[in-house]
Design a protein around this motif. Structure first.
Motif, short mmCIF file in Angstrom:
data_model
loop_
_atom_site.label_atom_id
_atom_site.label_comp_id
_atom_site.label_asym_id
_atom_site.label_seq_id
_atom_site.Cartn_x
_atom_site.Cartn_y
_atom_site.Cartn_z
N LEU A 195 0.85 -1.19 0.00
CA LEU A 195 0.00 0.00 0.00
C LEU A 195 0.89 1.24 0.00
CD1 LEU A 195 -2.92 0.91 -0.04
CD2 LEU A 195 -2.94 0.86 2.46
N TYR A 196 0.69 2.11 -1.00
CA TYR A 196 1.46 3.34 -1.16
C TYR A 196 0.53 4.55 -1.03
CZ TYR A 196 5.00 0.27 -3.29
OH TYR A 196 5.92 -0.72 -3.53
N TYR A 197 1.11 5.68 -0.62
CA TYR A 197 0.29 6.89 -0.53
C TYR A 197 1.13 8.13 -0.81
CZ TYR A 197 2.32 7.71 4.14
OH TYR A 197 3.18 7.94 5.19
N TYR A 198 0.41 9.21 -1.16
CA TYR A 198 1.04 10.50 -1.43
C TYR A 198 0.15 11.59 -0.84
CZ TYR A 198 2.32 14.70 -4.08
OH TYR A 198 2.68 15.97 -4.43
N PHE A 199 0.78 12.57 -0.18
CA PHE A 199 0.04 13.70 0.38
C PHE A 199 0.89 14.95 0.24
CE2 PHE A 199 -1.29 16.12 4.34
CZ PHE A 199 -2.42 16.66 3.75
N ASP A 200 0.36 15.97 -0.43
CA ASP A 200 1.11 17.20 -0.65
C ASP A 200 0.56 18.38 0.15
OD1 ASP A 200 -1.25 17.79 -1.94
OD2 ASP A 200 -0.37 18.08 -3.92
N GLY A 201 -0.27 18.08 1.16
CA GLY A 201 -0.90 19.13 1.94
C GLY A 201 -2.31 19.44 1.47
N LYS A 202 -2.61 18.99 0.25
CA LYS A 202 -3.95 19.20 -0.32
C LYS A 202 -4.55 17.87 -0.79
CE LYS A 202 -6.38 21.42 -4.15
NZ LYS A 202 -6.23 22.17 -5.43
N ASP A 203 -3.88 17.24 -1.75
CA ASP A 203 -4.38 15.98 -2.30
C ASP A 203 -3.79 14.79 -1.55
OD1 ASP A 203 -5.73 17.48 -4.13
OD2 ASP A 203 -4.45 16.96 -5.84
N PHE A 204 -4.65 13.85 -1.21
CA PHE A 204 -4.24 12.59 -0.59
C PHE A 204 -4.64 11.47 -1.54
CE2 PHE A 204 -5.47 8.95 2.22
CZ PHE A 204 -4.18 8.62 2.63
N VAL A 205 -3.65 10.70 -2.00
CA VAL A 205 -3.89 9.66 -3.01
C VAL A 205 -3.21 8.38 -2.53
CG1 VAL A 205 -3.77 9.11 -5.47
CG2 VAL A 205 -3.69 11.49 -4.74
N PHE A 206 -3.87 7.23 -2.72
CA PHE A 206 -3.27 5.96 -2.32
C PHE A 206 -3.61 4.87 -3.33
CE2 PHE A 206 -7.44 6.06 -0.29
CZ PHE A 206 -7.94 4.79 -0.52
N ALA A 207 -2.80 3.81 -3.33
CA ALA A 207 -3.02 2.70 -4.26
C ALA A 207 -2.19 1.50 -3.85
CB ALA A 207 -2.66 3.11 -5.69
N SER A 208 -2.60 0.33 -4.35
CA SER A 208 -1.86 -0.90 -4.08
C SER A 208 -0.49 -0.92 -4.74
CB SER A 208 -2.66 -2.12 -4.57
OG SER A 208 -3.84 -2.30 -3.82
N GLU A 209 -0.36 -0.24 -5.88
CA GLU A 209 0.91 -0.25 -6.59
C GLU A 209 1.25 1.15 -7.10
OE1 GLU A 209 1.54 -3.32 -9.48
OE2 GLU A 209 0.35 -4.79 -8.36
N LEU A 210 2.55 1.38 -7.30
CA LEU A 210 3.03 2.68 -7.76
C LEU A 210 2.49 3.05 -9.13
CD1 LEU A 210 6.78 2.55 -6.67
CD2 LEU A 210 5.02 4.06 -5.75
#
Length: 609
Positions: free
Chosen positions: A140-155
């Motif tokens: 499980l991977y995730y990205y957060f830039d202070g506004k958008d929060f995005v996650f997924a099983s693979e890159l």
């Protein structure tokens, strides 16, 4: 097994694109949930309850669930929930997980035996909770830039959101170890959710918090029992954990190498179920070929056995056409090639679930590098002022490099770092690395030592226990489990890890170290259990590992791949790798892993960046 994606905004087209990149993780069904503040997507590989009742996203009152994994004890949890008045419309573990969270909140994970990565949206409190299993079997991977929060099983799914720059610290980790460790990924700002962690994201305040819910070290309380009692109890907990992995509505097989771990899993399953299907990959190069041992084990336990011999041409085809489709960040473990192939063979034989016996080395002291590192470290400690030797080696390196000894430059780099070591952790780190200080020739900074706290805890028991904990938190989740997850999922089959059942892990911590490694015998106590199933001549032999004859192959047909990919690069300096390649072409011995890692990186970059 499945794939999940999500983010904190509404964009139907993006959701569909992200799901399409991981469709092979769940070719049987697809589902989405969206409102103005959240989008969730799921692709399903049907293993339990093959009907539409297992469809996801799954809703119950204020909760919405998307989930990748298997909860093997879901029937017991379901019975407990029924006593509290919960009713069920499906026979799926997904519905049990959803209602367990409804009843107990995050504490429900304490009841779960299985592998999982899930996201749960709470409509009432406007929060998303992500969770990953104790060991990190499911990604499980995730990205957060202070506004958008995005996650997924693979890159690969996250790359549909945007193009990320390469993380040079992560790239340095890859060149050192062959994989990217801790919470980093190859992309800057994109992180792995660590094993045994929750991530809670507040949709209103856009705040993210992390919480660790389980630690292996908490269970190291040595039990005062006889050896025979421990053998009995270990066999019992192994049998229970392995039998749980047979919970399925489809056919199940086992990857059998002929080593201790896979032989034990296969033998226990054959005893309790009979007619199991085992799969083995072999090589024409005999020093790499374990297929002979696997066949002997299969004959003894009378499993339905399938063997396949992997040759250079097929390996080359997989490397060129499949390797970087399978692994969506640089991945240096060449055994990913045969792991993909054995997964494909299992799929072709009608098997939808396979058991892979990983984890035994980290839990029961199986890798040769543990005792090799320990004995080397003991010798090093006897050398007074050994750091002076490191300085002397550095000064004399230009002359010493001319000595006609196999792989001399790599060995000198290793000795230099070894003589500089102040601790067992630094000694082990030096032994694990491929690129060391010469990484600076690539324009990268060598990574700092990782998991010092876990190593220090284990070292109090024995230096080798520190090494085992290092691997448990680094090598196991970031190499071994990545390899098996991606290789099985790309073939749309589910890989299960019976030896990583949390009860087996926790019980292993209660066994004294001298029952794991005794008188030069690795996995001592595990082999004692296996003696109840196999004759000793099939148990007590030299460990081989699951590798490929890389050096032999690269000396011939695969050598042309280096020429093809060793062109200029804007991230790393290619002068040093090309010099290594020239030495290799001239017949000099070099560390072929250094060439392999550059090749893997360049092939990945051509495809994904």
């Amino acid at each position: 097994m499945c794939g999940i994606v999500g983010y904190n905004f509404n964009n139907a087209a993006l959701l569909d694109e992200m799901l399409q990149t991981i469709h092979y993780r769940g070719p049987d069904d697809k589902g989405v949930y969206a409102n103005d503040s959240i989008s969730l997507g799921h692709v399903r590989l049907s293993i339990l309850d093959l009907s539409s009742h297992g469809h996801q996203p799954m809703e119950f009152e204020n909760l919405v669930l998307i989930y990748n994994g298997e909860i093997y004890n879901f029937k017991e949890i379901r019975k407990e929930l029924e006593k509290y008045g919960y009713s069920f419309i499906s026979n799926s573990d997904s519905e049990v997980l959803l209602k367990a969270f409804h009843k107990w909140g995050k504490e429900c994970v304490e009841k779960l035996r299985g592998m999982f990565a899930f996201a749960l949206y709470d409509k009432a409190h406007q929060k998303i909770t992500l969770c990953r299993d104790r060991v990190g079997v499911k990604p499980l991977y995730y990205y957060f830039d202070g506004k958008d929060f995005v996650f997924a099983s693979e890159l690969r799914a996250l790359r549909k959101y945007k193009k990320f720059p390469i993380d040079k610290v992560a790239l340095a980790q890859f060149f050192a170890y062959g994989y990217i460790t801790h919470d980093r990924s190859i992309f800057e700002g994109v992180k792995k959710l660590l094993p045994a962690h929750f991530l809670e994201f507040d949709l209103k305040n856009k705040k993210l918090t992390l919480q660790n819910y389980w630690k292996y070290e908490d269970y190291f309380k040595i039990a005062a029992k006889s050896e025979e009692e421990i053998i009995d109890e270990l066999e019992e907990v192994l049998t229970e954990g392995i039998k749980y992995r047979m919970v399925s509505d489809v056919d199940v097989g086992v990857f059998l190498s002929g080593g201790v771990d896979s032989s034990l899993v296969s033998a226990i399953l054959q005893k309790h179920y009979g007619n199991i299907h085992t799969f083995t990959i072999g090589f024409k190069e005999q020093k790499y070929n374990e297929a002979l041992y696997a066949k002997k084990v299969a004959n003894h336990i009378q499993s339905n056995h399938t063997e396949y011999i992997l040759g250079i041409n097929e390996a080359k085809e997989i490397l060129l056409e499949k390797f970087h489709e399978i692994y969506d960040e640089p991945f240096g473990d060449s055994s990913g090639i045969p792991t993909f192939l054995v997964s494909r063979i299992a799929k072709e034989n009608g098997v939808k679930v396979v058991l892979s016996a990983d984890g035994g080395d980290e839990l029961f002291c199986g890798y040769e590098r543990y005792w090799w590192s320990y004995h080397l470290g003991k010798k090093l400690q006897k050398i007074p002022a050994h750091k002076i030797f490191a300085k002397a080696l550095h000064a004399c390196k230009p002359c010493l490099s001319k000595i006609p000894i196999k792989n001399i430059e790599h060995k000198l780099e290793f000795l230099q770092e070894l003589f500089q070591a102040d601790s067992w952790a630094q000694i082990y780190d030096a032994i694990l690395k491929n690129y060391r200080e010469d990484m600076r020739c690539l324009g990268l900074v060598p990574p700092s030592n990782i998991s010092k706290d876990a190593f220090a805890f284990g070292e109090q028991i024995h230096p080798m226990q520190g090494m085992m904990l290092w691997d448990f938190y680094n090598y196991l989740p970031n190499d071994i489990l990545v390899k098996v997850d991606r290789a099985t999922m790309i073939n749309s089959i589910e890989g299960r890890e019976p030896l990583l059942d949390n009860k087996i892990i926790e019980y292993s911590a209660t066994i004294s170290f001298d029952l794991k490694y005794r008188n030069g015998q690795s996995k001592y106590i595990l082999k004692k259990v296996l003696e109840r199933y196999l004759p000793k001549e099939l148990i007590y032999r030299k460990k081989m590992g699951f590798g490929i004859p890389m050096f032999e192959w690269f000396r011939s047909d695969l050598a042309a791949l280096f020429e093809r990919y060793f062109y200029e690069d804007e991230i790393i300096d290619m002068e040093y790798p090309r010099a290594l390649l020239q030495s290799f072409k001239e017949g000099r011995y070099v560390n072929v892993n250094k060439l392999w890692f550059v090749l893997v990186y360049k092939m990945w970059k051509e495809r994904y960046y």
